[in-house]
Design an enzyme around this catalytic site. Structure first.
Site, PDB file in Angstrom:
ATOM      1  N   ASP A 111      34.280  35.034  39.872  1.00  0.00           N
ATOM      2  CA  ASP A 111      33.869  33.845  39.125  1.00  0.00           C
ATOM      3  C   ASP A 111      34.009  32.571  39.951  1.00  0.00           C
ATOM      4  OD1 ASP A 111      33.400  35.462  36.899  1.00  0.00           O
ATOM      5  OD2 ASP A 111      35.503  35.330  36.284  1.00  0.00           O
ATOM      6  N   ASP A 142      36.507  37.071  45.510  1.00  0.00           N
ATOM      7  CA  ASP A 142      36.719  36.752  44.105  1.00  0.00           C
ATOM      8  C   ASP A 142      35.334  36.689  43.463  1.00  0.00           C
ATOM      9  OD1 ASP A 142      37.940  35.743  41.699  1.00  0.00           O
ATOM     10  OD2 ASP A 142      37.264  33.749  42.311  1.00  0.00           O
TER      11      ASP A 142
END
Length: 468
Positions: free
Chosen positions: A256, A254
């Site tokens: 952020d 992922d």
């Protein structure tokens, strides 16, 4: 999960037809001296090209030169043809898929099936390290092969019947396999494709293509070999030992608050504010409200995309992409966790496959991946209209369960869906990524949010504290 993998032969694994390889083998080894045979062979090749040859006609002509040859000699010749003449015709993409599956399974639970002569199919399969082959069998009478089928020919409906017979003969009846996966290219293979739990249409024929599209069967386009290498060294490459277990890993990040100590959307908004491109005085406050909704798992992604594009709607795509790259270099990269940099460096040096997948716009995600030296990236794809980005999402947005769907699409598109990776490792911080956590083999939660942390603790997922 235990799977049975079934590969059709002609047009699926190889670029041409097994019968053409057999006739080439006969001519090159001077097993037929008849000029009329060679002339007839050329006519049959023309029929192959326009699709007018019949199954019976093809087999009858193929057996003609060996009718007077003792069956044992004929079997050896056929097997050798499959091994030395047909195996090197394997499509490049098929070669990689088969090698990976053989490495995983040791050649078991994989079948090559063809309507052509079984001894040739066996030679071909064994050259690839596949133990099981199904082809049409012929009666042997008085030590000679006869042009009469021994049992059901493996063509059309017969392919399905022969597979069922194989399952029974090997005591692998209903319930032994969790799923049956079939790769085929022909309209004649529809019964077998319908029987499979997972069906792939590989380089589908014109007749099969609309059926595959209507039934949502994944369509694969496997490339042809650059040239046909019939040398012994080519065969040795196939027959070289492979490990019974090959540990191939895909690491998925992922973006952020996982790789980055912050959120790229917030960093991008601050960049735009600094450049004087945001005129709405309440824009920052509205953006923070969307970020709160994201953290709670209640974000309406469509609304957020429309909102976030407002300040740049009048900027041409080419200029906007340059601004994104500048923002990533100057503002995002300094926020990458040191632990993330070190891990990515280690994985790159080891030659491991990596990917970033994020609910952020793909033009940002790909720019970050490029800076980090990660080849593959998935983000929310935005449509362009007359040279400008719009808020219209192309395909499935990579958000929540959509991340799993997009990853599956990527795996299928790259022919890596079955048995290619034995470990998919996922790093994330967010409750929004729970579906992908559950899909992955190994999960690392990075500074997990308050909703994800208790789930990670309960399920025994790794918990990392980066940047502390």
């Amino acid at each position: 999960m235990r799977s049975l993998i079934i590969f059709d032969l002609d047009g699926t694994l190889v670029h041409n037809y097994a019968s053409l390889a057999w006739r080439q083998y006969l001519i090159e080894n001077q097993l037929t001296n008849s000029r009329s045979y060679e002339a007839r062979n050329k006519k049959l090749q023309e029929k192959f090209e326009d699709g007018t040859i019949g199954f019976q006609e093809d087999l009858a002509f193929s057996l003609l030169p060996i009718i007077d040859m003792p069956a044992e000699e004929a079997k050896v010749a056929m097997y050798e043809c499959g091994r030395t003449c047909l195996a090197p015709w394997v499509l490049d993409d098929a070669k990689q898929v088969v090698r990976d599956m053989v490495a995983q399974r040791g050649g078991d639970d994989i079948i090559v099936i063809s309507g052509f002569i079984e001894y040739i199919v066996e030679g071909f399969a064994h050259a690839l390290g596949i133990k099981h082959a199904i082809g049409s069998r012929f009666v042997v009478r008085n030590r000679y092969i006869q042009p009469d089928f021994d049992g059901v020919p493996s063509f059309g409906e017969g392919k399905l019947q022969r597979v069922k017979e194989w399952l029974a003969d090997h005591h692998r009846d209903e319930g032994y396999y969790d799923q049956v996966v079939c790769y085929a290219n022909s309209i004649y293979d529809v019964p077998l494709l319908e029987f499979a739990d997972v069906a792939y249409a590989v380089n589908p024929s014109q007749q099969l293509l609309p059926i595959a599209e209507a039934r949502n069967w994944p369509i694969l386009y496997w490339s042809d070999s650059a040239e046909l290498d019939l040398s012994e060294s080519s065969l040795q490459a196939w027959n070289s030992p492979v490990p019974t277990v090959m540990h191939r890993k895909l690491t998925v990040f992922d973006l952020d608050d996982t790789l980055i100590n912050g959120d790229t959307s917030v960093i991008w908004r601050e960049y735009l504010q600094e450049k004087g491109l945001i005129s709405d005085p309440d824009f920052a406050q509205k953006d923070l409200e969307f970020q709160r909704q994201y953290a709670e798992g209640t974000l309406n992604l469509t609304e957020y995309i429309a909102f976030s594009l407002t300040p740049v709607a009048d900027i041409p795509a080419e200029i906007l992409e340059r601004k994104v790259r500048d923002c990533v270099r100057t503002c995002v990269m300094p926020q990458i966790f040191n632990e993330a940099k070190s891990l990515i460096k280690t994985l790159n040096e080891a030659g491991e496959d990596m990917m970033i997948i994020s609910a952020t716009a793909s033009l940002i995600v790909k720019a970050v991946a490029e800076e980090l030296g990660i080849k593959d990236a998935i983000g929310v794809d935005l449509a362009k209209d007359d040279g400008y980005y719009t808020a219209n999402v192309v395909g499935i947005p990579s958000f929540q369960a959509g991340k799993v769907q997009r990853l599956k699409q990527w795996l299928i598109r790259h022919n890596r869906y079955h048995a290619y990776y034995d470990n998919i490792v996922f790093y994330t911080d967010s409750i929004n990524d729970l579906p992908l956590c559950e899909f992955a083999s190994t999960v690392y939660t990075v500074n997990p949010c308050e909703r994800l942390r208790p789930i990670a603790e309960e399920r025994g997922w790794h918990i990392l504290s980066w940047g502390s």
